[in-house]
Design a protein around this motif. Structure first.
Motif, PDB file in Angstrom:
ATOM      1  N   ASN A 122       0.840  -1.210   0.000  1.00 12.22           N
ATOM      2  CA  ASN A 122       0.000   0.000   0.000  1.00 12.22           C
ATOM      3  C   ASN A 122       0.868   1.250   0.000  1.00 12.22           C
ATOM      4  O   ASN A 122       0.446   2.308   0.431  1.00 12.22           O
ATOM      5  N   ILE A 177      -3.890   7.876  -7.212  1.00 13.00           N
ATOM      6  CA  ILE A 177      -5.308   7.520  -7.313  1.00 13.00           C
ATOM      7  C   ILE A 177      -5.573   6.976  -8.713  1.00 13.00           C
ATOM      8  O   ILE A 177      -5.057   7.496  -9.702  1.00 13.00           O
ATOM      9  N   VAL A 178      -6.378   5.935  -8.797  1.00  8.79           N
ATOM     10  CA  VAL A 178      -6.839   5.423 -10.095  1.00  8.79           C
ATOM     11  C   VAL A 178      -8.010   6.321 -10.515  1.00  8.79           C
ATOM     12  O   VAL A 178      -9.114   6.202  -9.973  1.00  8.79           O
ATOM     13  N   ASN A 209      -4.855   1.130 -15.008  1.00  2.94           N
ATOM     14  CA  ASN A 209      -4.772   1.284 -13.542  1.00  2.94           C
ATOM     15  C   ASN A 209      -3.313   1.343 -13.099  1.00  2.94           C
ATOM     16  O   ASN A 209      -2.941   2.156 -12.254  1.00  2.94           O
ATOM     17  N   CYS A 234      -1.582   4.726 -13.636  1.00  3.12           N
ATOM     18  CA  CYS A 234      -2.488   5.830 -13.276  1.00  3.12           C
ATOM     19  C   CYS A 234      -1.749   7.111 -12.910  1.00  3.12           C
ATOM     20  O   CYS A 234      -2.368   8.157 -12.757  1.00  3.12           O
ATOM     21  N   HIS A 287     -12.602   0.152  -8.744  1.00  2.85           N
ATOM     22  CA  HIS A 287     -11.297   0.819  -8.774  1.00  2.85           C
ATOM     23  C   HIS A 287     -11.416   2.332  -8.976  1.00  2.85           C
ATOM     24  O   HIS A 287     -10.430   3.052  -8.810  1.00  2.85           O
ATOM     25  N   LYS A 300      -7.410   4.284  -4.164  1.00  2.77           N
ATOM     26  CA  LYS A 300      -5.955   4.425  -4.067  1.00  2.77           C
ATOM     27  C   LYS A 300      -5.281   3.283  -4.813  1.00  2.77           C
ATOM     28  O   LYS A 300      -5.621   2.109  -4.611  1.00  2.77           O
ATOM     29  N   TYR A 301      -4.351   3.641  -5.665  1.00  3.23           N
ATOM     30  CA  TYR A 301      -3.611   2.644  -6.436  1.00  3.23           C
ATOM     31  C   TYR A 301      -2.685   1.855  -5.513  1.00  3.23           C
ATOM     32  O   TYR A 301      -2.001   2.428  -4.667  1.00  3.23           O
ATOM     33  N   SER A 349      -4.234  -5.788 -11.483  1.00  2.00           N
ATOM     34  CA  SER A 349      -4.119  -4.460 -10.866  1.00  2.00           C
ATOM     35  C   SER A 349      -4.870  -4.478  -9.547  1.00  2.00           C
ATOM     36  O   SER A 349      -5.743  -5.336  -9.332  1.00  2.00           O
ATOM     37  N   SER A 364      -6.334  -1.906  -5.996  1.00  2.00           N
ATOM     38  CA  SER A 364      -6.571  -0.580  -5.412  1.00  2.00           C
ATOM     39  C   SER A 364      -7.258  -0.751  -4.065  1.00  2.00           C
ATOM     40  O   SER A 364      -7.752  -1.840  -3.729  1.00  2.00           O
ATOM     41  N   GLN A 365      -7.291   0.359  -3.315  1.00  2.00           N
ATOM     42  CA  GLN A 365      -7.946   0.330  -2.003  1.00  2.00           C
ATOM     43  C   GLN A 365      -8.935   1.485  -1.944  1.00  2.00           C
ATOM     44  O   GLN A 365      -8.554   2.643  -2.179  1.00  2.00           O
ATOM     45  N   ASP A 366     -10.178   1.187  -1.641  1.00  2.00           N
ATOM     46  CA  ASP A 366     -11.186   2.261  -1.665  1.00  2.00           C
ATOM     47  C   ASP A 366     -11.187   3.040  -0.360  1.00  2.00           C
ATOM     48  O   ASP A 366     -10.469   2.717   0.588  1.00  2.00           O
TER      49      ASP A 366
END
Ligand code: AHR
Length: 516
Positions: free
Chosen positions: A32, A37-38, A356, A359, A400, A404-405, A428, A430-432
């Motif tokens: 992380n 950001i994607v 992604n 990004c 996504h 966060k990428y 790919s 990401s974290q929301d």
């Protein structure tokens, strides 16, 4: 002779068995450690006045027995709202550079007619114009991305279009919008300054276009609440010189983005592109090689942009991408109507993974083209409609958007056909904003399931669930008789093993996992 045939069958079966026993494990690590950001705009769409994309797609006859607002089909709107399309590019494409916006406002019966010279020579009655498009965007809860005519238009025409749409003053042109039924400015911020100016948009050199861009952009004014994001017409595929000249000649404060157009043509031959529904494994392999070229293109164009814009102010906007095959037999070649198979889904998942993962620079894209044209999300047949495999990928991947990428490292086994190889898996993550981690995985291998062992660095999680898109055959499609043959299903092939995530990713599938 018979013996020879039997021997070759035996060899074929032995080959298949070997293929099924090939090395099928992958190692993935996800951290992380990123602030990127994607952008949701990676998930943008494109709708041109072409074939049955607008007319007979979004915009139908009053007599069509479907729910409508004005002439906009609401079943289509509902389906697209579900996948949260963030932006819609219009009116082209090549059509944008022969479109004159004044023809598409005012009472519909008084609007002039024109011939759509790019796409089948059909009569364009201009019944779908600026107000209708912006009404559609409002129904879709998406942002409009309008492409101004640089090829056959004028600076004055583009400048007045922006004023018509965005100004709240008492100028004649703003008053005209109010009289045409929209008192408030629409506040459209995304504007393309021409389309494919190296080709159908005027056959310009990059030097000539960069001067044109500066001239047009100077008169593309900001109005209150609508600071413009101006997007320059960018390179065709691997025309790196175009990017170099544009980046050298146009200061970064002048443009929000530069576009990139690249299509996956299965055979690589524009004269005979290949069928959308009938192809061998070798053809499939070659198609996926061409699809993966997107990664090289984005990497190389980004490297050129880095030279002139190391802080990455200017976005790379891949505003035309997707697979482009031969049209369906018996359909108008100028309408670009093609079916959509499981292969399309793998192409969509792979491209979205590429975007992604890039990004930092790719902050916009548009699949070509939403309905009934090229790699569509939706196909229609009069009042019937179906969701394509590509639609389901956008449904799965919507998690996504603006998340966060998460950087990944992947060691993938190879997928080997005719002695040629490519990485079987692409990913790919990401974290929301509520902490959920989403991982999208594509297995391009037609035969082998792949077991992926994943280490998650500094990411706490307890449970995993997911969705999968796959089908028995790579050529499978949804049809009006069997519209749900390919659909999303719950995925049960992922589990927690200590701190690791272990996934058995089926052959020819796309999976999105959610960890929380
Ligand atoms: O998407 C179809 C066409 O492809 C577009 O009109 C043009 O921009 C591109 O060449």
């Amino acid at each position: 002779m018979i013996f020879k045939k039997q021997l070759s069958i035996l060899l074929f079966l032995a080959g298949s068995a070997l293929a099924a026993n090939a090395q099928t494990t992958a190692n993935l690590s996800i951290s992380n450690d990123s602030k990127l950001i994607v952008s949701k705009y990676i998930y943008g769409q494109f709708a041109e006045h072409l074939g049955h994309g607008i007319y007979g797609g979004f915009w139908v006859d009053k007599s069509m027995p479907v729910e409508k607002q004005d002439r906009i089909r609401l079943d289509i709107v509902k389906a697209l709202v579900k996948i949260k399309i963030p932006s819609l590019r219009w009116p082209g494409g090549c059509f944008a550079d022969e479109y004159h916006w004044r023809d598409g406002i005012g009472p519909a019966e008084q609007r002039p007619k024109m011939v759509n010279t790019n796409w089948g020579g059909t009569t364009e009655d201009n019944s779908f114009g600026t107000h209708e498009f912006l009404e559609l965007c409002s129904l879709l809860h998406c942002e409009p991305y309008m492409a101004a005519n640089v090829g056959s238009g004028t600076v004055e025409e583009m400048s007045k279009w922006i004023e018509y749409v965005n100004s709240n003053s008492t100028s004649t042109v703003a008053e005209m919008r109010k009289q045409n039924g929209h008192p408030d400015p629409y506040k459209v911020t995304f504007w393309g300054i021409g389309n494919e100016s190296w080709g159908c948009g005027g056959n310009m050199t990059p030097e000539f276009y960069s001067d044109q861009f500066k001239r047009y952009a100077s008169f593309a004014k900001n109005y209150p609440g609508a600071p413009l994001k101006k997007i320059a017409s960018g390179p065709n595929s691997d025309d790196y010189n175009w990017t170099e000249v544009i980046m050298k000649n146009i200061p970064d404060y002048f443009m929000w983005g530069i576009s990139l157009h690249y299509y996956t043509v299965p055979t690589g031959n524009w004269g005979h592109k290949g069928s959308a529904t009938s192809f061998s494994e070798s053809e499939y392999f070659a198609t996926m090689q061409r699809c993966l070229k997107m990664d090289t293109l984005v990497t190389k164009h980004s490297a050129i942009m880095d030279k002139y814009d190391p802080e990455k102010h200017v976005a790379l906007v891949v505003d035309e991408w997707g697979v482009w095959t031969d049209v369906e037999p018996g359909t108008n070649p100028g309408f670009l109507y093609q079916q959509n198979s499981l292969r399309d889904a793998l192409i969509a998942g792979t491209n979205l993974n590429i975007f992604n993962n890039h990004c930092d620079r790719v902050r916009g894209a548009a699949l070509a083209q939403t309905i009934n044209v090229l790699q569509s999300l939706i196909l229609t047949d009069k009042e019937k409609m179906l969701l394509t495999p590509t639609y389901h990928i956008f449904d799965m991947y919507k998690v996504h958007q603006d998340a966060k990428y998460l950087p990944i490292q992947l060691i993938s086994p190879d997928y080997v056909v005719d002695g040629k190889k490519m990485a079987a898996v692409n990913v790919s993550a990401s974290q929301d904003s509520s902490g959920r981690v989403h991982i999208s995985l594509v297995n391009l291998d037609l035969h082998n399931n792949i077991t992926i062992s994943t280490a998650l660095k500094n990411i706490q999680w307890k449970t995993v669930n997911g969705q999968i898109l796959t089908s028995a055959n790579i050529t499978d499609i949804n049809t009006f008789d069997q519209p749900d043959k390919i659909h999303l299903e719950n995925f049960k092939g992922a589990k927690k093993d200590g701190d690791n995530l272990v996934v058995v990713l089926p052959a020819k599938s796309v999976v999105t996992l959610e960890l929380q």
